[in-house]
Design a protein around this motif. Structure first.
Motif, PDB file in Angstrom:
ATOM      1  N   LYS A   1       4.834 -10.192  -5.597  1.00 16.03           N
ATOM      2  CA  LYS A   1       4.092  -9.116  -6.239  1.00 16.03           C
ATOM      3  C   LYS A   1       4.702  -7.791  -5.792  1.00 16.03           C
ATOM      4  N   ALA A   2       5.504  -7.186  -6.661  1.00 11.65           N
ATOM      5  CA  ALA A   2       6.225  -5.968  -6.274  1.00 11.65           C
ATOM      6  C   ALA A   2       5.362  -4.733  -6.473  1.00 11.65           C
ATOM      7  N   LEU A   3       4.521  -4.744  -7.503  1.00 12.72           N
ATOM      8  CA  LEU A   3       3.632  -3.615  -7.754  1.00 12.72           C
ATOM      9  C   LEU A   3       2.227  -4.152  -7.994  1.00 12.72           C
TER      10      LEU A   3
ATOM     11  N   THR B   1       4.433  -6.749 -15.696  1.00 12.51           N
ATOM     12  CA  THR B   1       3.598  -7.917 -15.989  1.00 12.51           C
ATOM     13  C   THR B   1       2.292  -7.480 -16.649  1.00 12.51           C
ATOM     14  N   GLU B   2       1.736  -6.398 -16.139  1.00 10.37           N
ATOM     15  CA  GLU B   2       0.473  -5.927 -16.685  1.00 10.37           C
ATOM     16  C   GLU B   2       0.412  -4.412 -16.595  1.00 10.37           C
TER      17      GLU B   2
ATOM     18  N   ILE C   1       4.766  -8.831 -11.228  1.00  9.72           N
ATOM     19  CA  ILE C   1       4.941 -10.030 -10.409  1.00  9.72           C
ATOM     20  C   ILE C   1       6.223 -10.703 -10.883  1.00  9.72           C
ATOM     21  N   TYR C   2       7.159 -10.898  -9.960  1.00  9.39           N
ATOM     22  CA  TYR C   2       8.421 -11.533 -10.345  1.00  9.39           C
ATOM     23  C   TYR C   2       8.226 -13.033 -10.541  1.00  9.39           C
TER      24      TYR C   2
ATOM     25  N   SER D   1      11.873   0.841  -6.329  1.00 10.40           N
ATOM     26  CA  SER D   1      12.833   0.606  -7.410  1.00 10.40           C
ATOM     27  C   SER D   1      12.145  -0.036  -8.610  1.00 10.40           C
ATOM     28  N   THR D   2      11.253  -0.991  -8.328  1.00  4.22           N
ATOM     29  CA  THR D   2      10.555  -1.665  -9.419  1.00  4.22           C
ATOM     30  C   THR D   2       9.749  -0.666 -10.239  1.00  4.22           C
ATOM     31  N   LEU D   3       9.068   0.247  -9.540  1.00  2.95           N
ATOM     32  CA  LEU D   3       8.254   1.241 -10.253  1.00  2.95           C
ATOM     33  C   LEU D   3       9.141   2.067 -11.184  1.00  2.95           C
TER      34      LEU D   3
END
Lengths: 252, 715
Positions: free
Chosen positions: A16-18, A55-56, A10-11, A42-44
């Motif tokens: 919430k990107a992932l 984040t987690e 979460i940015y 990309s985030t992954l």
């Protein structure tokens, strides 16, 4: 073996990107990640080498928890994970050879890099890697003088300097024309087959994923939408991933 | 929603416009009054004549000079007409002078005519009484300041017969003095002086700019938010590093600086012995520096210890080397100066001798420069040793303890954090209080530091609470509440410190804090310092308790803000004001100007450079980070290649600005052409001032053009 458990990002602005991604990627697989822009591809990829702090969740690679590593340990881990980018991310004003050699920095003492010194072996390897991607004759040109496809090959050569076991490719062909796209994808395929490097490659075109990937992962709004063989994606699956109005176009 | 009728809305808007215009007019009127604008003054005739004269002289610079020959032509005059009047001179083709009438008494107005002179010649008229009785006196033609022969070559003017007692019946001479240019036209004295001063000015700018480049380039990295924002270290590591700093400083001052000074003394002796004894040191240094090129996968403890041992040896060698450089510079500088003196030619007549003199001056200058470098090293050896010691010990201790700190978690980590935080707070506040007690305005630093600490405590506390609540996203209200609480905490800390340290008294009276001392267990300490350290200890321990040792702390942000603020503060002080301070420190002359320009350039270039870093392509940074490169490596390989062209361009630009500034820094005593210009203006020699103004205009526009062209080429 790369194991991703419950990965959430979460940015700071609340995006919430992932969302609780679970994956298991065995060594030597060529995995394509597809999905719309902003779906979290990309985030992954960037969570895997900690360019982005998750984040987690946990990412475990060859038994090492990447998410729990200290800064020094992260650097050690990154040395074995190559990465290439949509915009190639070369230093445009530097020579091609310097760009390739900079892939070796993680192995080089800071004091020596300060003096622009690389061991002889590294210089030989850099030329060999340029040879492998077919642009050894461009070694002394500025990176900016090369065409897009050539620049991406410099990017691959730079990643190869790391002697990677895992290659992350973030939309490697999105800024290239179809013919060049295939040539770059072929080099990735070659690395996967010859060197046994695991490849995680995000792609826009499903046709490319069908041609090159062993396995396709689809993300939609940060959620894992599909995980299976490229042949399993039929029209319905396609619409699930890309939305009702999408039409598949092929890159030839 | 809006039910107001349109006409009413329009009326309201018109009213608002009228109000704004009235307000603007009022502000403008006030500005008119305070700036003392008076349209009568420029129309005053006397003032107009003055400014015309001044401008005419400024625009007639005395660039060239030519010697003048005075040709005196005389004619006779009978005082009081007692006797026979002298005959008028016969007309001829040669220059002659006639006075009509040729007799008269004091106060009469007579006509003087001159014929057959060269047009444009300056002339004067003197009244010469009988020889040996009185000195000739200057008489002016009525209503004119100087006489210039017109284009016909003739002159006609009227003068008053002077009152000279007892001159009745005497024949006096009227002398017509024509000043005729003779000899070669050459550059005037002031032109020579202006050229010399202009060279001085350009070199002032050059030296100031080049000295500021390394400092501002180094600072610019700390003032670039894209580089600094991601820099985070665990709080524990940071606190460890800060604890090690003063210890390292003490060791550095007492061990490394002593070694350095010994080296200076030794190498200052015989040059040959020095060079010979240098060889083993170089060898030892190479061994110490030859750490493995390839980094190990996972360094074991023994490897870490070995690396730290190498670092300590490195510190020793570095101090030694700096000392060696200092000593060698001193001895070499002296040798060069002696050598230059020994081969200096006796005169600089002729091209060969002139060239030889220039070369000797160059050698002499190099020798002096080396002497200055050596002297500087000798002077600052204590600080150099202290800094090396502080940084090496700090990094070694951090390196050694980071593993241990990482393995501690939970309550013990927070307890340890509390203890280390207390020590850190004491150290930081002792440092700040040392600075703060030196001046009234600086004394606000301690309360400000306390406020910053308190604000950080609130932020940390909130982060800890958020982590426990598993809240990731902050709502708008929560942000505002956190901001308000942080503000309140900061204000409280500020006020308490302000009162406790009696900052109010210091600010009002402009005096320094009272240095009342107190005796604690045999150590005398000022009450002021003790109070500051107690406040620091309390704030630090709260901070440490909350943060623990593992929490990442964005030290990059802190460094960024500190550097930015210092640069901005320095930049807002004009070099002229800095010049005044430096003139007090090092005296009138170019050195003061160089220092003032350098300080301002550091701030200005630091800002410009850092803005260039902020606009670079971040892709390569990301790429190199992904390969496992370290911070320093990323900067060298991804940032530096991108910023070299703009850095060169901005340096040229700054040099250009510095030349411009150094032309006026002389007005406050900073040397260069400004000093000369100021003198000439004060002496009302506007023609000489004009030469300086012209030189400034020429040099500045050439540089302007050159720097623009070079900048265009590069970027």
């Amino acid at each position: 073996m790369l194991i991703i458990e419950n990965l959430t990002k979460i940015y700071d602005n609340g995006f919430k990107a992932l969302d609780r991604i679970n994956l298991e990627i065995p060594d030597g697989q060529f995995v394509a990640i597809i999905g719309l822009s902003g779906s979290g591809k990309s985030t992954l990829l960037r969570c895997i080498n900690r360019l982005i702090e998750p984040t987690e969740g946990r990412i475990i690679w060859n038994g090492v928890d990447i998410t729990a590593a200290s800064d020094d340990e992260v650097r050690q881990i990154r040395r074995h994970i190559g990465m290439i980018f949509q915009q190639f991310n070369l230093v445009k004003r530097s020579k091609v050879l310097t760009n390739v050699l900079s892939g070796r920095l993680g192995y080089t003492n800071s004091l020596y890099s300060f003096l622009n010194y690389f061991p002889k072996q590294d210089r030989q390897d850099a030329l060999a890697n340029l040879d492998r991607v077919g642009i050894r004759d461009q070694a002394n040109k500025r990176a900016s003088e090369l065409s897009g496809g050539q620049q991406q090959r410099v990017g691959i050569a730079r990643a190869l300097m790391q002697e990677p076991e895992l290659m992350l490719a973030d939309e490697p062909v999105a800024s290239l024309d179809p013919a060049t796209s295939h040539s770059v994808m072929k080099y990735l395929e070659l690395l996967n087959k010859e060197d046994g490097i695991t490849v995680l490659c995000s792609l826009h075109f499903l046709s490319l994923a069908r041609t090159y990937a062993h396995r396709v992962i689809a993300l939609k709004g940060g959620i894992l939408q599909f995980d299976g063989l490229p042949t399993e994606i039929d029209e319905n699956r396609f619409k699930e991933i890309y939305g009702e109005e999408a039409i598949e176009v092929a890159i030839s | 929603m809006n039910r107001t009728p349109p006409s009413a809305r329009v009326a309201l808007r018109n009213l608002l416009i009228v109000l704004v215009i009235t307000l603007a007019a009022g502000i403008y009127a006030y500005g008119w009054t305070v700036t003392d604008i008076d349209l009568e003054k420029p129309q005053d005739e006397q003032r107009q004549t003055n400014v015309q004269n001044a401008l005419r002289e400024l625009l007639s610079p005395r660039i060239f000079e030519q010697d003048r020959k005075i040709i005196t032509t005389t004619t006779s005059f009978l005082m009081d007409c007692e006797g026979e009047s002298p005959a008028a001179p016969e007309s001829s083709d040669d220059p002659y002078v006639r006075v009509t009438p040729s007799c008269g008494k004091a106060g009469d107005v007579v006509t003087v005519e001159a014929f057959n002179f060269e047009s444009g010649v300056q002339a004067g008229i003197r009244w010469a009484p009988v020889e040996g009785q009185r000195r000739p006196r200057e008489v002016l033609e009525t209503g004119r300041k100087e006489i210039i022969i017109d284009s016909t070559g003739d002159f006609k003017g009227q003068i008053e017969v002077p009152r000279i007692s007892g001159s009745s019946g005497q024949i006096h001479q009227i002398e017509f003095l024509a000043s005729i240019p003779s000899g070669p036209v050459r550059f005037s004295k002031i032109t020579d002086e202006v050229i010399r001063r202009m060279a001085e000015t350009i070199f002032m700018a050059l030296v100031a700019t080049s000295l500021s480049i390394p400092i501002s380039a180094a600072l610019s990295f700390f003032a670039a938010h894209n580089l600094m924002r991601p820099v985070r270290v665990p709080v524990g590591n940071l606190m460890m590093a800060i604890i090690a700093l003063p210890i390292g400083w003490l060791i550095g001052v007492n061990v490394l600086a002593v070694i350095g000074r010994e080296a200076i003394n030794f190498f200052q002796g015989d040059l040959e012995v020095s060079v010979l004894s240098l060889l083993p040191i170089i060898g030892l240094g190479t061994v110490a520096a030859s750490r493995s090129v390839v980094l190990l996968e996972t360094p074991s403890l023994s490897h870490r210890l070995w690396a730290i041992g190498q670092q300590l040896v490195f510190a020793l060698i570095l101090s030694l080397l700096i000392g060696v450089i200092g000593g060698l510079s001193l001895v070499l500088g002296e040798r060069l100066v002696d050598f230059a003196d020994s081969i200096r030619p006796d005169n600089n007549v002729g091209l060969g001798n002139w060239l030889a003199t220039a070369v000797v001056d160059g050698i002499n200058g190099t020798g002096n420069l080396l002497n200055i470098i050596g002297g500087l090293i000798e002077l600052s050896m204590n600080s150099i040793g202290g800094l090396i010691g502080a940084f090496i010990l700090s990094s070694s201790v951090t390196n050694l303890t980071s593993g241990m700190l990482r393995s501690i978690a939970g309550v013990p980590a927070h307890l340890l954090g509390g203890v280390m935080g207390a020590i850190n707070g004491v150290l930081v506040f002792a440092f700040v209080a040392e600075i703060a007690k030196s001046a009234a305005l600086l004394s606000l630093l301690t309360p400000l530091a306390a406020a910053l600490f308190a604000q950080q405590i609130v932020v940390l506390g909130h982060a800890a609470w958020r982590a426990r609540q598993k809240k990731v996203v902050l709502s708008h209200v929560e942000r505002i509440v956190r901001w308000l609480i942080a503000l309140a905490a900061a204000a409280t800390a500020f006020v308490i410190t302000f009162i406790q340290l009696r900052v109010g008294r210091t600010v009002i009276d402009g005096t320094l804090p009272s240095l009342e001392t107190i005796d604690i267990m045999g150590i005398e300490i000022t009450l002021y310092l003790l109070n500051a350290m107690i406040i620091g200890g309390v704030l630090g321990s709260v901070f440490g308790l909350l943060a623990g040792t593992r929490q990442p702390f964005s030290i990059g942000n802190v460094l960024y803000n500190v550097t930015r603020n210092i640069l901005n503060g320095l930049r807002s002080i004009e070099p002229l004001i800095m010049g005044i301070v430096f003139v007090i420190w090092v005296g009138i002359g170019p050195f003061a100007g160089v220092l003032a320009l350098m300080l301002h350039s550091i701030a200005s270039l630091g800002k410009l450079y850092s803005e260039q870093i902020e606009t670079i392509d971040e892709g390569p940074i990301e790429a190199l980070k992904a390969t496992g490169a370290g911070h320093l490596q990323t900067i060298i390989y991804a940032v530096v290649p991108q910023i070299v062209p703009p850095y060169v361009a901005f340096t040229m630009y700054r040099w250009d600005i510095n030349v411009r500034m150094s032309t006026i820094i002389g007005f406050v005593g900073g040397g260069g052409i400004g000093l000369l210009l100021n003198q000439q203006i004060n002496l009302l020699r506007y023609r000489d001032a004009g030469v300086a103004v012209l030189a400034i205009a020429i040099v500045v526009s050439i540089l302007d053009y050159a720097s623009a062209t070079i900048r265009e080429r590069i970027t």
